[in-house]
Design an enzyme around this catalytic site. Structure first.
Site, PDB file in Angstrom:
ATOM      1  N   LYS A 117       0.825  -1.224   0.000  1.00 48.37           N
ATOM      2  CA  LYS A 117       0.000   0.000   0.000  1.00 48.37           C
ATOM      3  C   LYS A 117       0.851   1.263   0.000  1.00 48.37           C
ATOM      4  O   LYS A 117       0.600   2.199  -0.753  1.00 48.37           O
ATOM      5  CB  LYS A 117      -0.922   0.022   1.227  1.00 48.37           C
ATOM      6  CG  LYS A 117      -2.018  -0.996   1.243  1.00 48.37           C
ATOM      7  CD  LYS A 117      -2.958  -0.777   2.408  1.00 48.37           C
ATOM      8  CE  LYS A 117      -2.339  -1.078   3.753  1.00 48.37           C
ATOM      9  NZ  LYS A 117      -2.075  -2.511   3.977  1.00 48.37           N
ATOM     10  N   THR A 118       1.834   1.291   0.901  1.00 46.05           N
ATOM     11  CA  THR A 118       2.623   2.521   1.046  1.00 46.05           C
ATOM     12  C   THR A 118       3.455   2.796  -0.198  1.00 46.05           C
ATOM     13  O   THR A 118       3.498   3.939  -0.680  1.00 46.05           O
ATOM     14  CB  THR A 118       3.525   2.431   2.293  1.00 46.05           C
ATOM     15  OG1 THR A 118       2.691   2.275   3.445  1.00 46.05           O
ATOM     16  CG2 THR A 118       4.355   3.687   2.451  1.00 46.05           C
ATOM     17  N   GLU A 159      -3.776   6.128   1.419  1.00 42.67           N
ATOM     18  CA  GLU A 159      -3.636   4.718   1.751  1.00 42.67           C
ATOM     19  C   GLU A 159      -4.899   4.284   2.491  1.00 42.67           C
ATOM     20  O   GLU A 159      -5.371   4.988   3.394  1.00 42.67           O
ATOM     21  CB  GLU A 159      -2.407   4.553   2.637  1.00 42.67           C
ATOM     22  CG  GLU A 159      -1.877   3.159   2.691  1.00 42.67           C
ATOM     23  CD  GLU A 159      -0.468   3.104   3.280  1.00 42.67           C
ATOM     24  OE1 GLU A 159      -0.223   2.207   4.084  1.00 42.67           O
ATOM     25  OE2 GLU A 159       0.356   3.960   2.923  1.00 42.67           O
TER      26      GLU A 159
END
Length: 447
Positions: A117-118, A159
């Site tokens: 995600k990051t 996110e």
């Protein structure tokens, strides 16, 4: 929103601090508290946000607070939380506030998934930077020097956190799902529950969901909003965008991109690993849909050095030291494989297991992933405030990894690392707890 004063309990958290900075930029008076003073606390105070080190009623009493934001770590017996309930002040979880801000902008891009995600949301930030987006991601993006940004456009890149289902507050225009696996089972209970949550997230996405076809769990969803992507050319008849001719030269990963039958040319990544090619494909698709200048997107993606703690090189001399956030077996496997592809040297992992529950649930999978390294130094399990009701230890993991793995306390391991011949080796300090600070301290001692 008409609030003027906001207070954040648990403000040091990467998601919480990002939202605090956004509200400050939007004109709110912001303060908050946490249990320790950290580097992020200084950044917050440098931006005019008061940080209290200790959580107590006096931090909030009589301060005319309009909005109370709290993280998952804050329990109902927290004195600040109890004061807000008593005074009937508006209380929202971090995920609720994030969704509330995103919903005010027409082009929200939310990045979800068990892993990646990051990196993916940071890649999207960089790709869209010339379009002046709002940003709230889970790591420090070097290009903006922060984990958040107040923009002046219709775009909001964020996110989306599935760990406690807070991503279900969101209704993004675009969403990306990098993968779906069992994790945070202490909350979800089962993989089936996780999949149900992602199904709702797909339904709540307003236009399009970019989903990784290479993840078996994702393929089971049937929804007209889903656009699949893949890093395998053999899947080209099942996806709308794919990569081909993936290869590495001098630390850079090259790949050609085909979208809906159209050749978009060759892209380059300065961060290693096929998994990062996969992350980039979703970003490239949305950027092309939004008619961004693709030459500029290529340039931005190539220049991206990764979010902090995502294969972050913190020393590169006679030997290399890497700081990496991987704390799930799949992430560990991807990081070690990327290192093998990129470094061509002996790979030594210093791993700190994160949470007793996660270590217990995935003990065999951790061992399998860590076994890919040439040597593994294990630290004791980082509890993250959990009680060890699972009767598990790092010694249990060491036995499964095998003879090239052993458990050490930090002081003992420091002496070993300082004394051994390090030339030509790659050391990866890996985990979600205190191992990052330990790795940075080791580099300071070496220097």
């Amino acid at each position: 929103m008409i609030m003027k004063k906001a207070f954040f309990s648990g403000i040091n958290g990467i998601g919480m601090s990002g939202l605090a900075l956004i509200l400050k930029e939007l004109g709110y008076e912001v303060s908050g508290s946490d249990i320790a003073y950290k580097e992020i606390s200084k950044k917050l105070e440098d931006n005019g946000i008061k940080v209290y080190v200790e959580q107590k009623r006096g931090n909030v009493e009589g301060k005319d607070i309009d909005l109370y934001v709290y993280s998952t770590a804050i329990k109902e017996n927290n004195p600040e939380y109890m004061y807000m309930v008593e005074k009937n002040i508006k209380m929202v979880r971090r995920g609720e506030l994030l969704a509330e801000i995103m919903d005010k902008l027409p082009l929200g891009i939310a990045v979800a998934g068990t892993h990646g995600k990051t990196t993916t949301s940071s890649l999207a930030t960089v790709a869209f930077l010339d379009n002046d987006p709002y940003v709230a991601v889970g790591g420090i993006v070097p290009e903006i020097g922060s984990n958040s940004r107040v923009g002046n456009s219709e775009y909001f890149i964020a996110e989306a956190d599935e760990s406690d289902n807070s991503f279900l507050y969101m209704h993004p225009f675009y969403s990306i799902i990098t993968n779906i696996e069992a994790d945070h089972l202490e909350f979800h209970g089962s993989l089936e529950n996780i999949k149900r949550s992602f199904g709702k997230f797909i339904d709540q996405t307003r236009k399009m969901v970019l989903a990784c076809y290479d993840c078996e769990e994702i393929r089971s969803y049937e929804n007209d909003k889903i656009v699949f992507y893949s890093v395998y050319e053999e899947n080209k008849d099942k996806v709308r965008i794919y990569a081909k001719n993936i290869h590495s030269i001098d630390g850079k990963t090259y790949f050609d991109v085909v979208k809906n039958g159209e050749e978009l040319g060759t892209f380059k990544l300065s961060i290693p690993g096929v998994h990062n090619v996969s992350n980039a494909l979703a970003v490239i698709y949305i950027a092309h849909e939004e008619k961004l200048d693709m030459d500029k997107v290529k340039e931005r993606i190539e220049g991206f050095r990764g979010a902090n703690r995502r294969y972050q090189v913190i020393l590169d001399e006679e030997f290399k030291v890497i700081d990496d956030y991987a704390h799930h077996p799949t992430e560990i496997k991807a990081t070690i494989n990327a290192a093998k592809m990129n470094e061509k040297k002996e790979i030594i992992v210093i791993f700190e297991p994160h949470r007793y529950s996660r270590t217990k649930f995935f003990l065999n999978e951790f061992a399998e992933s860590l076994s890919l390294a040439d040597k593994v130094y294990l630290l004791p399990i980082y509890s993250a405030s959990e009680e060890n009701i699972y009767d598990v230890s790092s010694e249990d993991l060491a036995k499964l990894v095998g003879e090239h793995s052993k458990v050490y306390e930090k002081d003992e391991l420091t002496n070993i690392l300082l004394e051994e011949d390090k030339k030509g080796k790659v050391y990866i300090f890996m985990g979600a707890g205190s191992v990052s600070a330990y790795g940075h301290k080791f580099v300071e001692m070496v220097k």
